[in-house]
Design an enzyme around this catalytic site. Structure first.
Site, PDB file in Angstrom:
ATOM      1  N   GLU A 110      35.915 -49.489  14.235  1.00  0.00           N
ATOM      2  CA  GLU A 110      34.908 -48.652  14.869  1.00  0.00           C
ATOM      3  C   GLU A 110      35.490 -47.254  15.066  1.00  0.00           C
ATOM      4  O   GLU A 110      36.673 -47.103  15.374  1.00  0.00           O
ATOM      5  CB  GLU A 110      34.523 -49.250  16.221  1.00  0.00           C
ATOM      6  N   LYS A 209      24.755 -51.001  16.858  1.00  0.00           N
ATOM      7  CA  LYS A 209      25.421 -51.563  18.042  1.00  0.00           C
ATOM      8  C   LYS A 209      24.454 -51.629  19.219  1.00  0.00           C
ATOM      9  O   LYS A 209      23.814 -50.645  19.577  1.00  0.00           O
ATOM     10  CB  LYS A 209      26.640 -50.723  18.396  1.00  0.00           C
ATOM     11  N   CYS A 243      32.667 -54.209  18.745  1.00  0.00           N
ATOM     12  CA  CYS A 243      33.434 -53.961  19.969  1.00  0.00           C
ATOM     13  C   CYS A 243      32.832 -54.636  21.213  1.00  0.00           C
ATOM     14  O   CYS A 243      32.897 -55.847  21.356  1.00  0.00           O
ATOM     15  CB  CYS A 243      33.600 -52.456  20.175  1.00  0.00           C
TER      16      CYS A 243
END
Length: 528
Positions: A110, A209, A243
Site C-alpha cells: 500500500e 479500500k 491494511c
C-alpha cells in the site's frame, strides 16, 4: 510449470447481495440469470481451470522503501509521474527477480508508488481513472482506451513482460456532479485502490479500500458499500483487501468465511505497535486463525515504524521479514499450497472456549492490578514463581495459564492479562484478549508498554480463554520481534500450547479475539 493462464473471472459482490442481515451466515445471491452463452463460457472456463489446476504455486511479496515526495506542495502531473516512475523502477526490479525465481504472483505494498504525505488536493495529480475489470482491458497494448493511464500501462507491461500476476496499490478518481447528493464539493470521488494484472497484463481485479485509517479520510472517500473482490486462477481462488481492512468483518471475514478464498492479497502500510499489533505477529496469527494464505507486503520506513512482510499460511509463516534497522526493502519468495483447505495437514477446527469453560478458575496468589496497553485497560496478574497456574478475568472473559520457565531472569517480570472491551479512539471495535507478556521493566506500572527484547525462556506454556467468538488469532512473539514457526500448536479445545518449550526468550503469547457483532457503528461512514 505451466506458463499459460486460461480465462479468468474477477467478481465484485456488493455486501447487500451477500447477507440478508448484519453478519448473517445465510447469504443469498441476487443476480439476474446469465444468458445461455455466458453459462457455457463460464462452464468451459471453469473446466479449463480445473484441468490446469496446480497443487502448489510460488508467490512473492516485496517490502518497498518508498521514495516520498520532497515537498508537501501540490505537484504538477509531470512531477507526480516522475516520482511514481522512480518507485516503479524499484518495483520492476523486484518483479523481474520474483519471476526469475518462478513466482506466479507478486504483491507490492500500500502507498508503494507515491507514498502517504498528502491532502485530498495534493494527492490528485497521482490518481488515475481505473475502470471496472469487466471491460476486458490490457493497458500495455491499449494504453489510451480510458484516457491517460501511464501507471496502469506500466504495471500492465510489468506483468505481461514477466508473465506474472502483479498486485499494486494506486489511487482511483471518479467524477461526479450535483445529480449525486453525496458528490464531494470538488466534483470527484477519490479511492485508495488495489489493482491486479494477470500474466497477460489484463486488469482482472480492482478493490476500493473500505476501512480507511485515520488521516486517509482526508485524502480518500469511503466507498458507498463494501466491495468483496475475488478472482480465479489455476493456482487457487484469490481475494484482496488493504491494511486496516483486516481488522473488520467486511470485507475480510466475508471473503474467507463466506466466499471461501484460498489466498488473500494484502497490500499494507502497517505501523508496528507492540505488544500485539506488529505486522508479522498479527498477520501470521490472522492467517492461522482464518485458515487461509495471506500474502502481506508492507512498506518499509523505519521512522514510521513500518516493516514486516510475509507469506503466511494456516500452518504458520512460510517466510517473513522484519527489520527496523535497515533502510532497504526486501523480496520474499516461497512455495504455498494452492488450495490449503484440501491439504492433508490443514488445521482441525477449533472450539476456542471449550477447554477454558470446562475448568475451574485457578486460585492462589493471583492478585490482580490494572495496566494500560495504549488506551486499553487490562487486568493483569504477576507470575511471581518459575512455574504455576493462573487465572485472570475481565467482564465475560477468563484467561487460564499453566506455565514453567526454564531460566527466569531476575530483572524481568511477566504477567497474565485479560481484556474484554472496545478498542480505538474514533473507530471503536471489540477485542477479547488473553496474553502472557513481558513487562518493560520490573516496575509493574510498565506492564503493557512496548518491550522488544527479553532474556527469559519457557519450558512450557498453555494459554486458553472463555472467548465469546469463533474468530481468535494465536500469536507467539520472541525477543527481537521474531516469530516462532513450528514451536507451538493450537488444540481443538482452544488451548495454545508450546511444543518443546521456547527456543528463544519470550515477549508474548497471545490469543487475540474479535467480537465483530459488538463493534460500534462507524462514526464517519454513518454520514455517507
Amino acid at each position: 510449470m505451466l506458463n499459460f493462464d486460461p480465462l479468468l473471472f474477477s467478481v465484485y459482490v456488493p455486501s447487500s447481495f451477500l447477507c440478508d442481515s448484519e453478519h448473517s451466515r445465510n447469504c443469498k445471491a441476487a443476480a439476474m440469470a446469465p444468458s445461455q452463452i455466458l453459462v457455457h463460457a463460464a462452464v468451459l472456463a471453469l473446466a479449463v481451470l480445473q484441468a490446469l489446476a496446480l497443487d502448489t504455486f510460488i508467490a512473492a511479496v516485496y517490502e518497498h522503501a518508498v521514495i516520498l515526495p520532497r515537498t508537501v506542495d501540490k505537484a504538477s502531473p509531470d512531477d507526480a509521474l516522475a516520482l511514481m516512475n522512480r518507485n516503479m523502477d524499484v518495483l520492476e526490479g523486484a518483479i523481474k527477480e520474483a519471476a526469475q525465481q518462478g513466482a506466479r504472483i507478486i504483491v507490492t505494498p500500500e502507498d508503494g508508488i507515491y507514498g502517504w504525505v498528502f491532502t485530498r488536493d495534493t494527492i490528485y495529480p497521482y490518481l488515475e481513472d481505473i475502470p471496472d475489470p469487466e471491460v476486458n482491458w490490457i493497458p500495455c497494448t491499449d494504453p489510451t482506451r480510458f484516457g491517460r493511464a501511464p501507471v496502469q500501462e506500466r504495471l500492465s507491461c510489468m506483468a505481461r513482460n514477466n508473465s506474472i500476476y502483479v498486485v499494486a496499490n494506486i489511487g482511483d478518481k471518479k467524477p461526479c456532479n450535483s445529480s449525486d447528493p453525496k458528490c464531494p464539493s470538488d466534483g470527484r470521488y477519490q479511492y485508495n485502490t488495489d489493482v491486479v494484472f494477470d500474466s497477460e497484463g489484463k486488469l482482472v481485479a480492482r478493490y476500493h479500500k473500505y476501512n480507511l485509517f485515520m488521516s486517509e479520510a482526508n485524502q480518500f472517500n469511503y466507498p458507498k458499500e463494501p466491495e468483496v473482490i475475488t478472482f480465479e486462477t489455476p493456482f487457487g481462488k484469490f481475494g484482496i483487501f488493504t491494511c486496516f481492512d483486516i481488522l473488520f468483518w467486511e470485507p475480510a471475514v466475508v471473503l474467507v468465511s463466506e466466499l471461501q478464498v484460498d489466498t488473500v492479497l494484502f497490500p499494507t502500510a502497517w505501523m508496528n505497535v507492540l505488544p500485539f499489533l506488529t505486522a508479522v505477529e498479527f498477520h501470521s496469527a490472522w492467517a492461522m486463525g482464518m485458515g487461509v494464505n495471506l500474502l502481506s507486503a508492507n512498506t518499509h520506513n523505519t521512522i514510521m515504524s513500518m516493516t514486516g512482510s510475509g507469506l503466511f499460511t494456516p500452518q504458520g509463516p512460510a517466510m517473513y521479514y522484519y527489520n527496523s534497522k535497515t533502510k532497504e526493502g526486501r523480496l520474499l519468495v516461497a512455495e504455498l499450497s494452492a488450495r490449503p483447505r484440501l491439504s492433508p495437514n490443514y488445521p482441525a477446527a477449533v472450539n476456542w472456549s471449550s477447554y477454558a469453560t470446562s475448568v475451574k478458575n485457578y486460585s492462589g496468589e493471583n492478585k490482580t492490578f490494572p495496566g494500560a496497553v495504549r488506551r486499553d485497560i487490562f487486568t493483569f496478574s504477576e507470575l511471581k514463581h518459575k512455574a504455576g497456574n493462573h487465572t485472570v478475568c475481565q467482564k465475560d472473559l477468563c484467561c487460564h495459564l499453566t506455565y514453567r520457565m526454564s531460566n527466569k531472569s531476575e530483572d524481568e517480570v511477566y504477567v497474565l492479562g485479560a481484556f474484554d472491551g472496545l478498542h480505538g479512539s474514533v473507530i471503536k471495535y471489540h477485542w477479547q484478549i488473553c496474553t502472557l507478556l513481558k513487562c518493560k521493566s520490573t516496575d509493574l506500572r510498565t506492564c503493557g508498554q512496548p518491550a522488544e527484547t527479553a532474556q527469559t525462556k519457557f519450558a512450557m506454556f498453555s494459554l486458553s480463554g472463555t472467548f465469546g467468538t469463533n474468530y481468535v488469532f494465536p500469536e507467539v512473539l520472541y525477543s527481537g520481534v521474531q516469530l516462532a514457526p513450528g514451536e507451538f500448536k493450537v488444540l481443538p479445545d482452544g488451548r495454545l500450547q508450546s511444543k518443546n518449550g521456547t527456543s528463544k526468550p519470550l515477549l508474548t503469547v497471545t490469543l487475540f479475539g474479535r467480537c465483530y457483532e459488538k463493534d460500534l457503528p462507524h462514526p464517519l461512514r454513518s454520514f455517507l
